[in-house]
Design a protein around this motif. Structure first.
Motif, PDB file in Angstrom:
ATOM      1  N   SER A 155      40.635  50.164  57.249  1.00 49.85           N
ATOM      2  CA  SER A 155      39.807  48.947  56.696  1.00 49.85           C
ATOM      3  C   SER A 155      41.533  47.904  56.204  1.00 49.85           C
ATOM      4  O   SER A 155      42.016  48.721  55.277  1.00 49.85           O
ATOM      5  N   SER A 156      41.487  47.171  56.467  1.00 48.03           N
ATOM      6  CA  SER A 156      42.546  45.973  55.994  1.00 48.03           C
ATOM      7  C   SER A 156      41.814  44.619  54.974  1.00 48.03           C
ATOM      8  O   SER A 156      41.083  44.802  54.937  1.00 48.03           O
ATOM      9  N   ARG A 157      42.246  44.540  53.597  1.00 48.48           N
ATOM     10  CA  ARG A 157      41.759  43.258  53.027  1.00 48.48           C
ATOM     11  C   ARG A 157      42.885  42.742  52.450  1.00 48.48           C
ATOM     12  O   ARG A 157      44.378  43.180  52.847  1.00 48.48           O
ATOM     13  N   ARG A 158      42.749  41.536  52.567  1.00 49.16           N
ATOM     14  CA  ARG A 158      43.388  40.079  52.102  1.00 49.16           C
ATOM     15  C   ARG A 158      42.921  39.624  50.831  1.00 49.16           C
ATOM     16  O   ARG A 158      42.041  39.291  50.470  1.00 49.16           O
ATOM     17  N   VAL A 159      43.650  39.647  49.607  1.00 46.50           N
ATOM     18  CA  VAL A 159      42.938  39.208  48.666  1.00 46.50           C
ATOM     19  C   VAL A 159      43.931  37.596  47.664  1.00 46.50           C
ATOM     20  O   VAL A 159      44.828  37.925  47.891  1.00 46.50           O
ATOM     21  N   VAL A 160      43.574  36.800  47.438  1.00 47.29           N
ATOM     22  CA  VAL A 160      43.700  36.125  46.909  1.00 47.29           C
ATOM     23  C   VAL A 160      43.170  35.707  45.434  1.00 47.29           C
ATOM     24  O   VAL A 160      42.116  35.983  44.823  1.00 47.29           O
ATOM     25  N   ALA A 161      44.173  35.553  44.331  1.00 49.45           N
ATOM     26  CA  ALA A 161      43.801  35.769  42.874  1.00 49.45           C
ATOM     27  C   ALA A 161      44.893  34.284  42.346  1.00 49.45           C
ATOM     28  O   ALA A 161      45.332  33.534  42.625  1.00 49.45           O
ATOM     29  N   SER A 162      43.180  33.555  41.423  1.00 49.33           N
ATOM     30  CA  SER A 162      43.959  32.455  41.599  1.00 49.33           C
ATOM     31  C   SER A 162      43.058  31.986  40.336  1.00 49.33           C
ATOM     32  O   SER A 162      41.961  32.429  39.153  1.00 49.33           O
ATOM     33  N   GLN A 163      44.084  30.777  39.778  1.00 45.57           N
ATOM     34  CA  GLN A 163      43.360  30.165  38.872  1.00 45.57           C
ATOM     35  C   GLN A 163      43.343  28.570  38.438  1.00 45.57           C
ATOM     36  O   GLN A 163      43.970  27.792  38.852  1.00 45.57           O
ATOM     37  N   ASP A 164      42.318  27.664  37.797  1.00 43.27           N
ATOM     38  CA  ASP A 164      42.442  26.433  38.729  1.00 43.27           C
ATOM     39  C   ASP A 164      42.664  26.220  39.726  1.00 43.27           C
ATOM     40  O   ASP A 164      43.123  24.946  39.932  1.00 43.27           O
ATOM     41  N   ASN A 165      41.652  27.192  41.033  1.00 40.67           N
ATOM     42  CA  ASN A 165      42.212  26.560  42.147  1.00 40.67           C
ATOM     43  C   ASN A 165      43.415  26.910  42.768  1.00 40.67           C
ATOM     44  O   ASN A 165      43.668  25.812  43.818  1.00 40.67           O
ATOM     45  N   ARG A 166      44.563  26.928  42.237  1.00 36.43           N
ATOM     46  CA  ARG A 166      45.976  27.805  42.645  1.00 36.43           C
ATOM     47  C   ARG A 166      46.058  28.772  42.513  1.00 36.43           C
ATOM     48  O   ARG A 166      46.178  29.986  41.113  1.00 36.43           O
ATOM     49  N   PRO A 167      46.800  29.018  43.947  1.00 28.06           N
ATOM     50  CA  PRO A 167      46.335  31.113  43.555  1.00 28.06           C
ATOM     51  C   PRO A 167      48.297  31.031  42.937  1.00 28.06           C
ATOM     52  O   PRO A 167      49.260  30.632  42.965  1.00 28.06           O
ATOM     53  N   ILE A 168      47.496  32.618  42.158  1.00 29.08           N
ATOM     54  CA  ILE A 168      48.709  32.785  41.428  1.00 29.08           C
ATOM     55  C   ILE A 168      49.453  34.166  41.949  1.00 29.08           C
ATOM     56  O   ILE A 168      50.475  34.665  41.771  1.00 29.08           O
ATOM     57  N   LEU A 169      48.518  34.833  42.841  1.00 27.14           N
ATOM     58  CA  LEU A 169      48.976  36.021  43.324  1.00 27.14           C
ATOM     59  C   LEU A 169      48.493  35.988  44.512  1.00 27.14           C
ATOM     60  O   LEU A 169      47.023  35.873  45.230  1.00 27.14           O
ATOM     61  N   VAL A 170      48.872  36.704  45.988  1.00 26.89           N
ATOM     62  CA  VAL A 170      48.271  36.939  47.322  1.00 26.89           C
ATOM     63  C   VAL A 170      48.990  38.078  47.555  1.00 26.89           C
ATOM     64  O   VAL A 170      49.952  38.632  47.249  1.00 26.89           O
ATOM     65  N   CYS A 171      47.970  38.989  47.985  1.00 28.54           N
ATOM     66  CA  CYS A 171      48.212  40.759  48.591  1.00 28.54           C
ATOM     67  C   CYS A 171      47.846  41.090  49.836  1.00 28.54           C
ATOM     68  O   CYS A 171      46.059  40.372  50.065  1.00 28.54           O
ATOM     69  N   SER A 172      47.781  42.187  50.693  1.00 28.69           N
ATOM     70  CA  SER A 172      46.853  42.603  51.854  1.00 28.69           C
ATOM     71  C   SER A 172      47.414  43.731  50.640  1.00 28.69           C
ATOM     72  O   SER A 172      47.681  44.318  50.804  1.00 28.69           O
ATOM     73  N   LEU A 173      46.239  44.848  51.347  1.00 25.45           N
ATOM     74  CA  LEU A 173      46.026  46.009  51.442  1.00 25.45           C
ATOM     75  C   LEU A 173      45.802  47.253  52.674  1.00 25.45           C
ATOM     76  O   LEU A 173      44.423  46.427  53.743  1.00 25.45           O
ATOM     77  N   SER A 174      45.819  48.089  52.040  1.00 25.48           N
ATOM     78  CA  SER A 174      45.370  48.853  53.352  1.00 25.48           C
ATOM     79  C   SER A 174      44.888  50.148  52.908  1.00 25.48           C
ATOM     80  O   SER A 174      44.964  51.247  52.070  1.00 25.48           O
ATOM     81  N   PHE A 175      43.776  50.533  53.629  1.00 26.90           N
ATOM     82  CA  PHE A 175      42.810  51.982  53.453  1.00 26.90           C
ATOM     83  C   PHE A 175      42.724  52.382  54.135  1.00 26.90           C
ATOM     84  O   PHE A 175      42.318  52.480  55.598  1.00 26.90           O
ATOM     85  N   GLN A 176      42.453  54.187  54.183  1.00 23.51           N
ATOM     86  CA  GLN A 176      42.501  54.948  55.372  1.00 23.51           C
ATOM     87  C   GLN A 176      41.637  55.986  54.986  1.00 23.51           C
ATOM     88  O   GLN A 176      41.504  56.931  53.854  1.00 23.51           O
ATOM     89  N   LEU A 177      41.019  56.807  56.011  1.00 27.28           N
ATOM     90  CA  LEU A 177      39.936  57.741  55.836  1.00 27.28           C
ATOM     91  C   LEU A 177      41.466  59.031  55.288  1.00 27.28           C
ATOM     92  O   LEU A 177      42.134  59.194  56.177  1.00 27.28           O
ATOM     93  N   PRO A 178      41.258  59.971  55.103  1.00 28.89           N
ATOM     94  CA  PRO A 178      41.604  60.893  54.800  1.00 28.89           C
ATOM     95  C   PRO A 178      42.135  61.976  56.225  1.00 28.89           C
ATOM     96  O   PRO A 178      42.243  61.972  57.126  1.00 28.89           O
ATOM     97  N   ASP A 179      43.472  62.258  56.109  1.00 29.97           N
ATOM     98  CA  ASP A 179      44.477  62.707  57.280  1.00 29.97           C
ATOM     99  C   ASP A 179      45.328  63.503  56.565  1.00 29.97           C
ATOM    100  O   ASP A 179      46.337  63.240  55.471  1.00 29.97           O
TER     101      ASP A 179
END
Length: 279
Positions: A85-109
């Motif tokens: 699973s892939s997610r993208r997250v934007v962290a903002s204050q006052d409608n201005r982004p302070i951090l952007v990140c992409s994350l990936s999740f996986q079933l056990p292997d």
């Protein structure tokens, strides 16, 4: 206090995959980057099946966070596949982004397994904590206690006097854990390691030249941060963090971090690039 940190990592659901986070150090001069990384991970974890564990997070710091207002996290569900699973997250204050990140999740292997051995360093029982050192020197900054608060126990194998640093090899070893026991929630332990992961990295680049973040002739800031999770662990048990300088050039520093359990299992790897230049 540790409970305050746990509360900060528990976000308020504002609907439509949006979440609100508060600040650990409201009197600090800026928001600690590790807090924003950990809250972004927490936000993404809320939208993923608990069987899928995060295995990587890649983030860019865009602006300095303000400590006097909360942070809004917006999660985009980029993809849910058969095992990832892939997610993208934007962290903002006052409608201005302070951090952007992409994350990936996986079933056990458990297909393959290899790692380098645990570095041979002194154990934490022989060392003073950073809080004890700060109290003894009278230099405890109560408004911005990252490694010196009552929530984390951080012990440097070879301590540095950051007010008067001497040039030395850009390798720093530190033992880290929370000061109290935690619930058996793997997602929480991953969020806390992410919180830990922003410590001692830029310091490894600075100490190579006998400089520190107290040096007002320098401009320092985290630019981007990546973390890979390799195996399960507990953040309330000792983790050895190694920070190794890769390269200083072009007004930037690049550092690699590794986290090991006390038993020697390599559980996470971090890379961070930071701004490090003369004003």
């Amino acid at each position: 206090m540790l409970q305050q940190l746990l509360d900060v990592l528990t976000l308020e659901d504002t609907g439509n995959d949006g979440f609100l986070g508060h600040n650990m150090h409201p009197q600090g001069f800026r928001v600690y980057g590790g807090q924003v990384l950990a809250q972004a991970l927490a936000a993404a974890q809320y939208t993923v099946d608990s069987e899928r564990a995060v295995h990587s997070q890649h983030a860019y710091f865009l602006r300095e966070g303000k400590t006097d207002r909360p942070i809004q996290y917006q999660v985009e569900r980029a993809r849910d596949g058969g095992s990832f699973s892939s997610r993208r997250v934007v962290a903002s204050q006052d409608n201005r982004p302070i951090l952007v990140c992409s994350l990936s999740f996986q079933l056990p292997d458990d297909s393959f397994d290899f790692q380098e051995p645990l570095p041979g360093v002194r154990g934490p029982e022989e060392l003073l904590s950073e809080r004890e050192r700060a109290l003894a020197s009278g230099r405890l900054n109560e408004d911005f206690m990252i490694t010196t608060g009552e929530d984390l126990d951080v012990r440097m194998v070879v301590p540095v006097d950051w007010r008067n640093p001497e040039p030395r090899s850009g390798t720093l070893f530190s033992w880290m854990k929370t000061t109290d026991a935690l619930a058996d929630d793997p997602a929480l332990h991953r969020s806390l390691l992410t919180y830990f992961s922003d410590t001692m990295l830029l310091d490894a680049g600075l100490v190579q030249h006998g400089r520190s973040y107290w040096d007002r002739e320098l401009q320092t800031a985290s630019l981007d941060h990546a973390i890979w999770f390799h195996a399960d662990f507990r953040a309330d048990q000792w983790l050895l963090h190694s920070a190794d300088l890769e390269r200083n050039s072009g007004g930037r520093t690049l550092i690699r971090g590794r986290f090991y359990t006390r038993e020697g299992k390599h559980v996470a790897t971090v890379m961070q690039q930071g701004l490090m230049r003369k004003r």
